[in-house]
Design a protein around this motif. Structure first.
Motif, short mmCIF file in Angstrom:
data_model
loop_
_atom_site.label_atom_id
_atom_site.label_comp_id
_atom_site.label_asym_id
_atom_site.label_seq_id
_atom_site.Cartn_x
_atom_site.Cartn_y
_atom_site.Cartn_z
N ALA A 13 0.78 -1.15 -0.12
CA ALA A 13 0.11 -0.22 0.21
C ALA A 13 1.00 1.31 -0.47
O ALA A 13 0.54 2.21 -0.97
N ALA A 14 1.52 1.58 0.60
CA ALA A 14 2.30 2.40 0.63
C ALA A 14 3.59 2.19 -1.00
O ALA A 14 3.55 3.57 -0.69
N TRP A 15 3.78 1.91 -1.23
CA TRP A 15 4.26 1.83 -2.48
C TRP A 15 3.68 2.90 -3.11
O TRP A 15 3.70 3.02 -3.94
N VAL A 16 2.38 1.70 -3.63
CA VAL A 16 1.22 2.24 -4.80
C VAL A 16 0.47 3.65 -4.09
O VAL A 16 0.74 4.17 -5.16
N SER A 17 0.49 4.23 -3.63
CA SER A 17 0.79 5.16 -2.64
C SER A 17 1.29 6.41 -3.47
O SER A 17 0.82 7.05 -3.81
N GLY A 18 2.79 6.02 -3.82
CA GLY A 18 3.22 6.52 -4.53
C GLY A 18 3.36 6.86 -5.77
O GLY A 18 3.59 7.90 -6.48
N MET A 19 2.09 5.98 -5.75
CA MET A 19 2.47 5.95 -8.06
C MET A 19 0.32 6.76 -8.01
O MET A 19 0.31 7.07 -8.51
N LEU A 21 -2.20 6.75 -5.09
CA LEU A 21 -2.77 6.76 -4.14
C LEU A 21 -4.73 6.48 -3.59
O LEU A 21 -4.47 5.82 -3.11
N TYR A 22 -5.30 7.41 -4.77
CA TYR A 22 -6.65 7.68 -4.31
C TYR A 22 -7.51 5.63 -5.24
O TYR A 22 -7.95 6.08 -4.81
N ALA A 23 -6.49 5.41 -5.74
CA ALA A 23 -6.61 3.69 -6.36
C ALA A 23 -6.91 3.30 -5.64
O ALA A 23 -7.31 2.73 -4.93
N CYS A 24 -5.68 3.14 -4.47
CA CYS A 24 -5.18 2.88 -3.77
C CYS A 24 -5.98 2.05 -2.71
O CYS A 24 -6.61 1.30 -1.93
N VAL A 25 -6.71 3.96 -1.89
CA VAL A 25 -7.82 4.21 -1.09
C VAL A 25 -8.45 3.00 -1.19
O VAL A 25 -8.99 2.72 -0.49
N ALA A 26 -9.19 3.76 -2.50
CA ALA A 26 -10.66 3.36 -2.56
C ALA A 26 -10.71 1.40 -2.71
O ALA A 26 -11.73 1.59 -2.62
N ALA A 149 -2.53 -1.42 -9.86
CA ALA A 149 -3.31 -2.36 -9.21
C ALA A 149 -2.89 -3.82 -8.97
O ALA A 149 -3.67 -4.70 -8.03
N GLY A 150 -1.90 -4.55 -9.98
CA GLY A 150 -1.37 -5.79 -9.09
C GLY A 150 -0.22 -5.45 -8.32
O GLY A 150 -0.61 -6.51 -7.44
N MET A 151 -0.17 -4.43 -7.50
CA MET A 151 0.45 -4.41 -7.05
C MET A 151 -0.19 -4.10 -5.58
O MET A 151 -0.38 -5.42 -4.43
N THR A 152 -1.35 -3.68 -5.94
CA THR A 152 -2.24 -3.73 -4.57
C THR A 152 -3.00 -5.36 -4.43
O THR A 152 -3.39 -6.27 -3.46
N LEU A 154 -1.40 -7.64 -5.50
CA LEU A 154 -0.33 -9.14 -4.50
C LEU A 154 -0.58 -8.75 -3.29
O LEU A 154 -0.11 -9.42 -2.11
N ALA A 155 -0.10 -7.28 -2.57
CA ALA A 155 -0.44 -6.94 -1.46
C ALA A 155 -1.51 -7.80 -0.26
O ALA A 155 -1.31 -7.96 0.67
N LEU A 156 -2.73 -7.98 -1.23
CA LEU A 156 -3.70 -8.57 -0.27
C LEU A 156 -3.60 -10.26 -0.18
O LEU A 156 -3.89 -10.76 0.49
N TRP A 157 -3.49 -10.83 -1.56
CA TRP A 157 -3.57 -11.60 -1.67
C TRP A 157 -2.50 -12.60 -1.45
O TRP A 157 -2.61 -14.00 -0.98
N LEU A 158 -1.77 -12.01 -2.28
CA LEU A 158 -0.41 -12.73 -2.13
C LEU A 158 0.74 -11.50 -1.72
O LEU A 158 1.74 -11.41 -1.49
N PRO A 159 1.39 -11.36 -0.43
CA PRO A 159 1.85 -10.64 0.71
C PRO A 159 3.70 -10.82 0.48
O PRO A 159 4.21 -10.13 0.46
N VAL A 160 3.71 -12.15 0.63
CA VAL A 160 4.97 -12.76 0.59
C VAL A 160 5.58 -12.07 -0.69
O VAL A 160 6.91 -11.84 -1.48
N VAL A 161 5.09 -12.34 -1.76
CA VAL A 161 4.96 -11.98 -3.03
C VAL A 161 5.32 -10.17 -3.47
O VAL A 161 6.11 -10.35 -4.08
#
Length: 198
Positions: A13-19, A21-26, A149-152, A154-161
């Protein structure tokens, strides 16, 4: 949510917020609202409809602003003061259940990841904007949308990846920014030399 999953979500989430942010939060808010994911710590605040609505509205504006050459650079400049603190806040909130020292470290790392992501995005877009045709700017923007979208996901469903990808992305960001800075220096040096010759 276990600690590894929380770490993956906080870093992603921190990484995605740099690109984006609003899409990540929503996205996090909607997925949490409809109970498709369990958000850790204080990230459950993102599930309120007013947070989702504001983030969604700002994402629509950003989606179009980011596709217009030079407007995206101005948007990125303003968002330097928004995305980085927001990345820190998201990582801090993910550890809302933890000791305050852990939250502080999470916030610091989250801010650093958002800075790396935002700096790479802004640097790449500044370099792309020197291209005479407008297509490359739109293509790069769509690639950023897909990457966010891809990173979000991954962060939710494949956290190790997600953790591995973020680490590799930080390394890639350092290399990319160094190349961009070097290329821009050469470009400005050539322009300066041309001016001196005329």
């Amino acid at each position: 949510m276990n600690e590894l999953a929380t770490l993956g979500l906080a870093m992603g989430a921190a990484w995605v917020s740099g690109m984006r942010l609003y899409a990540c939060v929503a996205t996090l808010g909607l997925l949490g609202r409809f109970q498709l994911v369990q958000l850790p710590g204080n990230l459950s605040a993102l599930t309120d409809w007013w947070v989702i609505g504001v983030a969604g509205g700002l994402f629509v504006i950003e989606f179009f602003a980011d596709k217009i050459a030079w407007l995206d650079t101005a948007w990125d400049a303003v968002h330097t003061f928004i995305r980085i603190p927001a990345g820190a806040a998201l990582a801090w909130a993910a550890y809302g259940h933890a000791d305050s020292r852990v939250q502080i470290v999470a916030g610091l790392l989250g801010g650093g990841l958002a800075l790396a992501s935002h700096g790479t995005k802004a640097g790449v877009r500044a370099a792309v904007n020197h291209s005479p045709e407008p297509v490359s700017n739109v293509v790069v923007s769509f690639l950023e949308d897909i990457g966010a979208a891809g990173m979000t996901a991954l962060a939710l469903w494949l956290p190790v990846v997600a953790i591995v990808v973020v680490i590799l992305a930080v390394i890639g960001a350092v290399v990319t920014v160094r190349k961009i800075v070097s290329g821009l220096r050469e470009l400005y040096a050539r322009r300066r030399d041309r001016r001196l010759k005329t």
